[in-house]
Design an enzyme around this catalytic site. Structure first.
Site, PDB file in Angstrom:
ATOM      1  N   TYR A   1      14.378  24.992  74.746  1.00 46.57           N
ATOM      2  CA  TYR A   1      13.332  24.109  74.034  1.00 46.57           C
ATOM      3  C   TYR A   1      13.432  24.123  72.554  1.00 46.57           C
ATOM      4  O   TYR A   1      13.437  25.031  71.849  1.00 46.57           O
ATOM      5  CB  TYR A   1      11.966  24.544  74.739  1.00 46.57           C
ATOM      6  CG  TYR A   1      11.672  23.981  75.969  1.00 46.57           C
ATOM      7  CD1 TYR A   1      11.310  22.778  76.097  1.00 46.57           C
ATOM      8  CD2 TYR A   1      12.004  25.024  77.195  1.00 46.57           C
ATOM      9  CE1 TYR A   1      11.138  22.326  77.571  1.00 46.57           C
ATOM     10  CE2 TYR A   1      11.799  24.610  78.591  1.00 46.57           C
ATOM     11  CZ  TYR A   1      11.186  23.299  78.563  1.00 46.57           C
ATOM     12  OH  TYR A   1      11.036  22.997  80.060  1.00 46.57           O
TER      13      TYR A   1
ATOM     14  N   ASP B   1       6.483  18.605  80.996  1.00 49.42           N
ATOM     15  CA  ASP B   1       5.184  18.153  81.036  1.00 49.42           C
ATOM     16  C   ASP B   1       5.152  16.277  80.572  1.00 49.42           C
ATOM     17  O   ASP B   1       6.141  15.959  79.723  1.00 49.42           O
ATOM     18  CB  ASP B   1       4.277  18.873  80.119  1.00 49.42           C
ATOM     19  CG  ASP B   1       3.910  20.210  80.729  1.00 49.42           C
ATOM     20  OD1 ASP B   1       4.238  20.339  81.622  1.00 49.42           O
ATOM     21  OD2 ASP B   1       3.481  21.090  79.860  1.00 49.42           O
TER      22      ASP B   1
END
Length: 262
Positions: free
Chosen positions: A109, A55
């Protein structure tokens, strides 16, 4: 020959990852560099693909792109880095012609928290997400079937709290929405029952956290990459380190000046 590159980038420099006609994106910069270096001409003909479309604002240490090239893998790294701006290739692998980087074994992540929240509460809430669950209320791109998170670790390091998530795949905004729920519980605003209800199919919205502290640390496959750090990349990273140190010294000087005036 098909080549896979591990790339790193600071997400704050781009308007997201996916190609857009009127904005600077990670994929757009990668393709511009590959075409300027004459590594490829047409993205579709070269079967150009990315592992993860991070993103806007999200950074990557080890995202992966793949494409066909006539150059040797080590030559691809140098040619790409000569033309790319704010994206660095640092490892390479030769892969089968049918290889698609999205089909990874695991993605990792990491979210960086500056807020001092109780570790026990963070870990208690984070543990709920391990395993296969319905994450439709933790993404703007609801999955058709349950998603399995392999592992979540919460540790404190150098004044920060790090939340590490490992899974084969994630959906859009999923990690940031999970972190929002976990931190809300640690503050006392959300119960564990609320979180269990949400992954059990009861609609709840815990909000989301900012994208900038989120890094894609690695995308893993069943084959190794060869690390190739070119001098240009080393020099640019050293420059970034020095710039960061100067900023820290400037902020410290400001704090000292304010204290002297009090």
């Amino acid at each position: 020959m098909r080549v896979a590159l591990k790339i790193a980038y600071d997400g704050r420099a781009f308007y997201g990852h996916q190609r857009q006609p009127d904005a600077r994106t990670v994929e757009g910069e990668c393709l511009a560099a590959l075409q300027a270096a004459r590594i490829l001409r047409d993205p579709e003909e070269a079967f150009f693909r990315s592992a993860s479309r991070t993103d806007r604002g999200v950074s990557a240490v080890g995202n992966v792109i793949a494409f066909r090239s006539d150059l040797r893998p080590d030559a691809v790294v140098g040619a790409f880095n000569d033309k790319a701006k704010d994206v660095w290739a640092w490892a390479v692998a030769s892969v089968p012609e049918t290889f698609h980087p999205r089909l990874a074994v695991e993605r990792w992540y990491r979210y960086h928290l500056t807020e001092d929240l109780p570790l026990a509460a963070l870990r208690e809430a984070a543990a709920i997400f391990v395993g296969s669950h319905d994450f439709r209320f933790f993404t703007s791109d609801p999955p058709e079937r349950p998603i399995a998170i392999n592992r979540v670790d919460v540790v404190r390091e150098a004044g920060l709290t790090l939340l590490d998530f490992r899974a084969r795949s994630f959906r859009r905004g999923m990690v940031r929405r999970i972190v929002a729920a976990v931190t809300a519980h640690a503050r006392g605003d959300v119960t564990l029952a609320d979180i269990r209800d949400a992954i059990g199919g009861t609609k709840k919205d815990f909000g989301t956290v900012p994208p900038e502290p989120l890094f894609l640390m690695d995308v893993c496959y069943e084959f190794p990459f060869t690390t190739i750090l070119k001098p240009k990349v080393r020099d640019e990273w050293r420059g970034m380190e020095w710039d960061t140190e100067l900023r820290a010294r400037f902020l410290q000087a400001l704090r000292d000046a304010v204290r002297r005036e009090v």
